[in-house]
Scaffold this motif. Structure first.
Motif, PDB file in Angstrom:
ATOM      1  N   LEU A 142       2.522  23.858  53.688  1.00 26.20           N
ATOM      2  CA  LEU A 142       1.319  24.654  53.458  1.00 26.20           C
ATOM      3  C   LEU A 142       1.414  25.999  54.181  1.00 26.20           C
ATOM      4  O   LEU A 142       1.099  27.050  53.605  1.00 26.20           O
ATOM      5  N   ARG A 143       1.851  25.976  55.438  1.00 31.22           N
ATOM      6  CA  ARG A 143       2.005  27.212  56.213  1.00 31.22           C
ATOM      7  C   ARG A 143       3.024  28.145  55.571  1.00 31.22           C
ATOM      8  O   ARG A 143       2.800  29.343  55.442  1.00 31.22           O
ATOM      9  N   ARG A 144       4.156  27.578  55.183  1.00 32.24           N
ATOM     10  CA  ARG A 144       5.224  28.373  54.577  1.00 32.24           C
ATOM     11  C   ARG A 144       4.733  29.011  53.269  1.00 32.24           C
ATOM     12  O   ARG A 144       4.994  30.187  52.998  1.00 32.24           O
ATOM     13  N   THR A 145       3.998  28.251  52.477  1.00 29.93           N
ATOM     14  CA  THR A 145       3.481  28.761  51.211  1.00 29.93           C
ATOM     15  C   THR A 145       2.520  29.923  51.446  1.00 29.93           C
ATOM     16  O   THR A 145       2.587  30.945  50.760  1.00 29.93           O
ATOM     17  N   ALA A 146       1.640  29.790  52.433  1.00 28.04           N
ATOM     18  CA  ALA A 146       0.690  30.865  52.729  1.00 28.04           C
ATOM     19  C   ALA A 146       1.379  32.067  53.371  1.00 28.04           C
ATOM     20  O   ALA A 146       0.985  33.211  53.139  1.00 28.04           O
ATOM     21  N   THR A 147       2.415  31.823  54.134  1.00 21.75           N
ATOM     22  CA  THR A 147       3.118  32.908  54.814  1.00 21.75           C
ATOM     23  C   THR A 147       3.989  33.716  53.858  1.00 21.75           C
ATOM     24  O   THR A 147       4.092  34.937  53.976  1.00 21.75           O
ATOM     25  N   THR A 148       4.595  33.054  52.886  1.00 19.21           N
ATOM     26  CA  THR A 148       5.538  33.745  51.998  1.00 19.21           C
ATOM     27  C   THR A 148       4.950  34.102  50.640  1.00 19.21           C
ATOM     28  O   THR A 148       5.598  34.791  49.866  1.00 19.21           O
ATOM     29  N   GLY A 149       3.745  33.664  50.350  1.00 21.45           N
ATOM     30  CA  GLY A 149       3.137  33.940  49.050  1.00 21.45           C
ATOM     31  C   GLY A 149       2.813  35.412  48.869  1.00 21.45           C
ATOM     32  O   GLY A 149       2.768  36.181  49.828  1.00 21.45           O
ATOM     33  N   PRO A 150       2.559  35.824  47.623  1.00 17.28           N
ATOM     34  CA  PRO A 150       2.311  37.239  47.336  1.00 17.28           C
ATOM     35  C   PRO A 150       0.926  37.694  47.802  1.00 17.28           C
ATOM     36  O   PRO A 150      -0.081  37.092  47.454  1.00 17.28           O
ATOM     37  N   CYS A 151       0.910  38.717  48.601  1.00 15.70           N
ATOM     38  CA  CYS A 151      -0.338  39.333  49.051  1.00 15.70           C
ATOM     39  C   CYS A 151      -0.342  40.741  48.473  1.00 15.70           C
ATOM     40  O   CYS A 151       0.471  41.589  48.857  1.00 15.70           O
ATOM     41  N   GLU A 152      -1.216  40.997  47.504  1.00 16.68           N
ATOM     42  CA  GLU A 152      -1.222  42.251  46.749  1.00 16.68           C
ATOM     43  C   GLU A 152      -1.738  43.413  47.592  1.00 16.68           C
ATOM     44  O   GLU A 152      -2.887  43.407  48.002  1.00 16.68           O
ATOM     45  N   GLY A 153      -0.911  44.413  47.846  1.00 19.18           N
ATOM     46  CA  GLY A 153      -1.363  45.638  48.485  1.00 19.18           C
ATOM     47  C   GLY A 153      -1.263  45.624  49.996  1.00 19.18           C
ATOM     48  O   GLY A 153      -0.440  44.922  50.584  1.00 19.18           O
ATOM     49  N   GLU A 154      -2.147  46.401  50.603  1.00 19.65           N
ATOM     50  CA  GLU A 154      -2.169  46.578  52.052  1.00 19.65           C
ATOM     51  C   GLU A 154      -2.986  45.470  52.718  1.00 19.65           C
ATOM     52  O   GLU A 154      -3.994  45.012  52.167  1.00 19.65           O
ATOM     53  N   ALA A 155      -2.578  45.077  53.906  1.00 17.50           N
ATOM     54  CA  ALA A 155      -3.296  44.045  54.662  1.00 17.50           C
ATOM     55  C   ALA A 155      -4.688  44.540  55.031  1.00 17.50           C
ATOM     56  O   ALA A 155      -4.877  45.720  55.366  1.00 17.50           O
ATOM     57  N   VAL A 156      -5.663  43.631  54.942  1.00 17.19           N
ATOM     58  CA  VAL A 156      -7.035  43.919  55.361  1.00 17.19           C
ATOM     59  C   VAL A 156      -7.483  42.806  56.295  1.00 17.19           C
ATOM     60  O   VAL A 156      -7.000  41.676  56.207  1.00 17.19           O
ATOM     61  N   PRO A 157      -8.403  43.102  57.227  1.00 22.20           N
ATOM     62  CA  PRO A 157      -8.882  42.069  58.152  1.00 22.20           C
ATOM     63  C   PRO A 157      -9.587  40.931  57.414  1.00 22.20           C
ATOM     64  O   PRO A 157     -10.241  41.154  56.396  1.00 22.20           O
ATOM     65  N   ASN A 158      -9.429  39.724  57.962  1.00 27.54           N
ATOM     66  CA  ASN A 158     -10.109  38.549  57.419  1.00 27.54           C
ATOM     67  C   ASN A 158     -10.881  37.918  58.570  1.00 27.54           C
ATOM     68  O   ASN A 158     -10.286  37.395  59.514  1.00 27.54           O
ATOM     69  N   SER A 159     -12.196  37.962  58.495  1.00 29.41           N
ATOM     70  CA  SER A 159     -13.040  37.461  59.596  1.00 29.41           C
ATOM     71  C   SER A 159     -12.926  35.957  59.796  1.00 29.41           C
ATOM     72  O   SER A 159     -13.254  35.437  60.861  1.00 29.41           O
ATOM     73  N   SER A 160     -12.448  35.240  58.796  1.00 27.29           N
ATOM     74  CA  SER A 160     -12.303  33.781  58.900  1.00 27.29           C
ATOM     75  C   SER A 160     -10.955  33.353  59.480  1.00 27.29           C
ATOM     76  O   SER A 160     -10.726  32.161  59.662  1.00 27.29           O
ATOM     77  N   ALA A 161     -10.068  34.283  59.738  1.00 27.86           N
ATOM     78  CA  ALA A 161      -8.697  33.966  60.164  1.00 27.86           C
ATOM     79  C   ALA A 161      -8.612  32.968  61.318  1.00 27.86           C
ATOM     80  O   ALA A 161      -7.765  32.075  61.285  1.00 27.86           O
ATOM     81  N   PRO A 162      -9.454  33.037  62.340  1.00 25.67           N
ATOM     82  CA  PRO A 162      -9.314  32.089  63.461  1.00 25.67           C
ATOM     83  C   PRO A 162      -9.484  30.615  63.074  1.00 25.67           C
ATOM     84  O   PRO A 162      -9.044  29.731  63.791  1.00 25.67           O
ATOM     85  N   ARG A 163     -10.091  30.333  61.930  1.00 24.56           N
ATOM     86  CA  ARG A 163     -10.308  28.941  61.507  1.00 24.56           C
ATOM     87  C   ARG A 163      -9.097  28.320  60.827  1.00 24.56           C
ATOM     88  O   ARG A 163      -9.109  27.130  60.535  1.00 24.56           O
ATOM     89  N   TYR A 164      -8.065  29.111  60.541  1.00 23.76           N
ATOM     90  CA  TYR A 164      -6.941  28.631  59.744  1.00 23.76           C
ATOM     91  C   TYR A 164      -5.613  28.755  60.481  1.00 23.76           C
ATOM     92  O   TYR A 164      -5.481  29.540  61.409  1.00 23.76           O
ATOM     93  N   GLU A 165      -4.653  27.967  60.013  1.00 21.80           N
ATOM     94  CA  GLU A 165      -3.296  28.043  60.555  1.00 21.80           C
ATOM     95  C   GLU A 165      -2.645  29.364  60.142  1.00 21.80           C
ATOM     96  O   GLU A 165      -1.925  29.975  60.912  1.00 21.80           O
ATOM     97  N   VAL A 166      -2.858  29.762  58.888  1.00 22.24           N
ATOM     98  CA  VAL A 166      -2.372  31.033  58.356  1.00 22.24           C
ATOM     99  C   VAL A 166      -3.502  31.643  57.549  1.00 22.24           C
ATOM    100  O   VAL A 166      -4.167  30.945  56.781  1.00 22.24           O
TER     101      VAL A 166
END
Length: 190
Positions: A103-127
């Motif tokens: 699951l981590r590998r899939t989220a880490t290597t999957g396609p993220c379209e464009g420029e990175a933007v902050p995600n306020s929920s990030a602390p709740r997840y492994e990735v």
């Protein structure tokens, strides 16, 4: 008791033990004692989406068939906001697994379209990854999340003729993140 007879009794006892063990394994894995990885169906997601974003939601595609695989789902939705100001299309993929590394590998290597933007929920997840890209009058927002049991990916495109592009970008990013958060916590009803 003869030697041949004791071998037969021993062989029958061993066979009975194997049958019992296999039966228990079957109950544990596939029966009432088992814990199948089950993600919510596209219908479950469709029912929950109006709570996240008010508007008109239309399920346009659902894969695979529920009878084939209950641990993965891919859904596509058309969306029109309640005030008719925003239109969009949302692609959602969910996977449930006890393989946290996958699951981590899939989220880490999957396609993220464009420029990175902050995600306020990030602390709740492994990735947690969120990105956005503008192509002409559309904003494409993607979110990839992984917990210890579930992975979610969203690619959403939004447009709003006449609205300032910064407003559409903010709406797209926030909407994609809220939809993904909902998908990560939603339980299957079937």
């Amino acid at each position: 008791m003869s030697r041949a007879m004791s071998r037969k009794v021993l062989a029958l006892a061993a066979a009975a033990v194997v049958v019992v063990v296999l039966g228990l394994l079957g109950l544990w894995r596939w029966g009432p004692l088992g814990h199948d990885e089950v993600v919510p169906s596209c219908g479950d997601v469709a029912d929950a989406l109006p709570e996240v974003m008010a508007g008109s939601w239309t399920l346009t595609r659902a894969e695979p068939k529920r009878e084939v695989d209950r641990s993965r789902v891919r859904c596509e939705f058309d969306f029109t906001s309640a005030d008719q100001a925003y239109r969009g299309r949302i692609l959602l993929s969910l996977i449930e697994s006890d393989d946290e590394a996958f699951l981590r590998r899939t989220a880490t290597t999957g396609p993220c379209e464009g420029e990175a933007v902050p995600n306020s929920s990030a602390p709740r997840y492994e990735v947690a990854r969120s990105c956005a890209r503008r192509i002409n009058d559309k904003i494409f927002a993607s979110v990839l999340l992984a917990s210890d049991r579930r992975y979610a990916y969203i690619l959403a495109d939004f447009s709003s003729p006449g609205r300032p592009i910064e407003q559409v970008i903010a709406y797209a990013n926030l909407s994609a993140q809220h939809i993904t958060d909902q998908a990560m916590t939603l339980d299957a009803t079937d």
